[in-house]
Structures are given as structure tokens and as C-alpha cells.
Design an enzyme around this catalytic site. Structure first.
Site, PDB file in Angstrom:
ATOM      1  CG  HIS A 142      -0.229   0.089   2.532  1.00  0.00           C
ATOM      2  ND1 HIS A 142       0.338   1.253   3.007  1.00  0.00           N
ATOM      3  CD2 HIS A 142       0.014  -0.850   3.472  1.00  0.00           C
ATOM      4  CE1 HIS A 142       0.891   1.034   4.182  1.00  0.00           C
ATOM      5  NE2 HIS A 142       0.713  -0.230   4.489  1.00  0.00           N
ATOM      6  CD  GLU A 157       2.211  -5.549   8.225  1.00  0.00           C
ATOM      7  OE1 GLU A 157       2.394  -6.770   8.043  1.00  0.00           O
ATOM      8  OE2 GLU A 157       2.939  -4.671   7.742  1.00  0.00           O
TER       9      GLU A 157
END
Length: 201
Positions: free
Chosen positions: A10, A85
């Protein structure tokens, strides 16, 4: 044409810019991160070298990841927690120097994360993601839009290495990594191609 797995990290967030561990906290992209995501989409298109849609596009459900997917032109991304994550538990939002005030020498690769995930648990998720990816590769490319630490574990897992070996693969916000193989042996075809890359072979 040989199919590949493309890992897209990202774009920048305020927390990534300041080094704060960002696991499940849903931090948005900065304006710079938005621009990185758009440019990363162009880089991804050039790396793939085809207009054919990817066979599988997965994204973490955190907005910094799925928004990056949208801005990169990956509008058909399926959101999955398996691409989330590393869960940092008690260390969420802290920087490494802050953690080391109480745990000298701490890194996510070598020390526990109290209240969070173990390296083995993260590895198990990586295996699930790559199992799906390998199945889908029969039909074309696979694009995985996620996060820094977890994507580094994905690279290690692809190569048959333990999760802690992810420390050796740097991935910047908006960077793209390409995984493939050579005659059946897994390899890293490209590592951390930056979102501003304009001269690709």
C-alpha cells in the site's frame, strides 16, 4: 505467457512515514500515498505487459490496502483478512526505538509481539494466501495488495524460507515485487520496484 505473482504494498500513511507499527489500525493513505498508489498501478501494468485481467486479485481489508488497489486500477479485488498486516498486539502504534526502551534489540523478526501474532501464525496465513495464488496462476497472473511486513513473509514463504528471513527483503510504500519461478524453482523476479519507476525493460 508465464504467469507471475505481483505483490503491491500500500501507499504511504502517516504511520508508515513515522515508523509506527501499523497492524489492524485502519489508517488512511496520505496524499502522497494516493499518488504512489496511482503510479504503482501504471508500474504494475507495465510489469505485467498485458491488458488481460489478472486471474486473481486479493487485498487486505484495511483501507490503506484496498484503497491502493482501487487507485491502482484493481477494482475487482477480493478483500481477505489473510492478507492483513502482522498483528502487533501491545506494540501497535509504537516505533521500534520506543519498543526497545523496554526490550533492547527488539525486532518483529526476532522477538515476540505480546498480545499479537507469532511468526508461525503469520507464516500460516502466508501459506494459505500462496496456496490460493498457485492454484489461480494456472489461469493467469495473481496480484496481492497488502502490507510491508506481511508481504516480506510472503516472499520468504514463496522461496521456502522461514518467516524470519523476510528481514532480508525491503518493501517500500507503493513498491511492487514480482514472484515467479525458473524451471520449477521459485525465485524473486523483481524486488521493490518503486511507484515512480518510469523506465522498465
Amino acid at each position: 505467457m508465464t504467469s507471475h505473482v505481483y505483490l503491491l504494498r500500500h501507499g504511504q500513511t502517516e504511520w508508515s512515514e513515522t515508523g509506527r507499527h501499523t497492524g489492524r489500525t485502519d489508517v488512511p493513505l496520505t496524499e502522497a500515498g494516493v499518488q504512489q498508489a496511482r503510479r504503482a498501478g501504471a508500474v504494475l501494468a507495465r510489469l505485467r505487459g498485458t491488458d488481460r485481467p489478472a486471474a486473481l486479485v486479493l487485498a487486505s481489508p484495511r483501507q490503506r490496502a484496498w484503497r491502493t488497489a482501487e487507485l491502482a486500477g484493481l477494482h475487482d479485488a477480493e478483500r481477505t483478512e489473510d492478507l492483513g498486516e502482522w498483528h502487533y498486539g501491545d506494540y501497535e502504534g509504537l516505533t521500534t526505538p520506543q519498543i526497545r526502551e523496554t526490550v533492547p534489540g527488539w525486532t518483529v523478526w526476532s522477538h515476540p509481539t505480546p498480545g499479537g501474532e507469532t511468526a508461525e501464525q503469520v507464516h500460516e496465513r502466508a501459506v494459505r494466501v500462496l496456496d490460493r495464488a498457485r492454484t489461480a496462476l494456472v489461469g493467469g497472473d495473481v496480484v496481492l495488495v497488502g502490507h510491508g511486513h506481511f508481504s516480506r513473509v510472503l516472499v520468504a514463504t514463496w522461496l521456502g524460507l522461514p518467516p524470519g528471513e523476510g528481514v532480508h527483503f525491503g518493501l517500500d510504500p507503493g513498491g511492487t515485487t514480482v514472484l515467479g519461478d525458473e524451471r520449477g524453482d521459485p525465485q524473486v523476479r523483481r524486488l521493490n520496484v518503486p511507484a515512480w519507476e518510469s523506465d522498465l525493460e
